[in-house]
Structure formats: structure tokens, C-alpha cells
Design an enzyme around this catalytic site. Structure first.
Site: not given
Length: 209
Positions: A67-69
Site C-alpha cells: 500500500a501507499d498513502t
């Protein structure tokens, strides 16, 4: 028995979210350049980075979740603050305003040949109440903002300043669980089958490098 699930992230928040579901998984952080490309849109950026992180750790017989936020305000991406001055500047900019949190989620299935990859993007709108300069300084001095995109943690002391959210809460924490479940379903896996019945400690670091 389901394949081994690997969380491609060093984030303790993401690890805690999966552990709260009582899933059996190991942690193997990737080493990925997270720099945005010129004119790259927020949704495209987090989707690309999540996919790159998952692909970087593909190993036969495993599922890799990545994931990347990012935080976005005025069409500008706010990553993790470089120092305390940067964190104070970010919070002053967010104070009293709405912003958006984007998370890209990717799942790589290396039980198949060739490996299969799917991804999803979640967007949540967040409003931070007006913060005084003293509140900002005290919050930053406490250290919580320093490894967080946008310099705050909705699951921590930063919750005091979050006035409202529109969308998924776990997305703001850093891993939108409904999107995760959707990726599993898309690849034909039942997330419930990954429940921890192996006597493992959830989120145990992997010995693989």
C-alpha cells in the site's frame, strides 16, 4: 492451507490493522523510490507505488500485500515531514481546512504463473479543526507527526484535531480494509481463510531478505 501472506510495509499502523483482523502474515518491507513523476495525479501515484512495492517482493507461492498513502491539499501532495519545522508548516496548512487522503492497495498472487496483480485506490476527505500555533508546536514536539503523511495520525493524538471524515476511516490510518478485501476477492481468495489458526504471532518479520 492458504498461501503465505506477506505485508510489504514497515508501517506499524498497517501491521496493526491486519493483526486486528487476526490474520496470519509476515512483514517484509520493500525498498522503493516513492518520488512522484511529473504531473502524476494522486490516484495514479499511489496505485503505481503500491503495485511497484508488491512486484518488488514477489516470491513463488506467496501473496504480497502492499500500500501507499498520501495527503493532498490544494492539488499538492504532502508526504512525511522532513523535520519538525516541515511538520509544523504542514499542520498549519491543514488547520481549519478539508484535505484528501489517497491510498493505493495492491495484491500480488505468486501462486499462479505468471503472477497476477490487482490494485485499488481509496479516497477519503478529512477536515482538521482550527489548531493554534501552541497546539501545533506541542503536537510536533511529541513526535507523533514525524513519520506520518501530512504530519498527523488519526488513530493517535491527532484524533483530537480531526473534525470530520467523509469516507473510510482505515484509509486514513493507511490501509483501507474494504479495498484489501476487494483485492482478495478479485483474485479468488477468501480473506477469512487467512485467519491466524497456525499459532503464529501476527506481523512477525520475515526471515527472507
Amino acid at each position: 492451507m492458504p498461501p503465505r501472506l506477506v505485508l510489504a510495509s514497515a508501517s506499524p499502523r498497517r501491521r496493526a490493522l491486519l493483526a486486528d483482523l487476526d490474520l496470519a502474515f509476515t512483514v517484509r518491507p520493500p525498498h522503493t523510490d516513492e518520488s512522484p513523476r511529473p504531473f502524476e495525479r494522486p490516484a495514479d501515484l499511489v496505485s503505481r507505488l503500491a503495485l511497484e512495492k508488491a512486484q518488488a517482493l514477489i516470491a513463488p507461492g506467496e501473496l504480497v500485500l502492499a500500500a501507499d498513502t498520501i495527503v493532498v491539499i490544494d492539488n499538492e501532495i504532502l508526504g512525511k515531514p522532513a523535520d519538525e519545522a516541515d511538520a509544523r508548516a504542514m499542520l498549519a496548512r491543514l488547520s481549519g481546512r478539508d484535505h484528501e487522503v489517497y491510498t493505493g492497495v495492491a495484491l500480488a498472487d505468486a501462486t499462479a504463473t505468471p503472477a497476477r496483480l490487482v490494485s485499488r485506490v481509496e479516497r477519503t476527505q478529512v477536515r482538521i479543526r482550527e489548531m493554534t500555533s501552541a497546539e501545533i508546536a506541542a503536537y510536533v514536539a511529541g513526535g507523533e507527526p514525524m513519520d506520518k503523511a501530512g504530519a498527523y495520525a488519526i488513530q493517535g493524538w491527532g484524533a483530537l484535531y480531526v473534525e470530520a471524515i467523509t469516507g473510510n476511516y482505515t484509509n486514513v490510518v493507511g490501509l483501507p480494509i474494504p479495498a484489501v478485501e476487494g483485492c482478495f476477492r478479485e483474485l479468488g481468495f477468501d480473506l477469512d481463510s487467512f485467519r491466524n489458526d497456525r499459532g503464529e504471532q501476527p506481523g512477525k518479520p520475515s526471515s527472507r531478505t
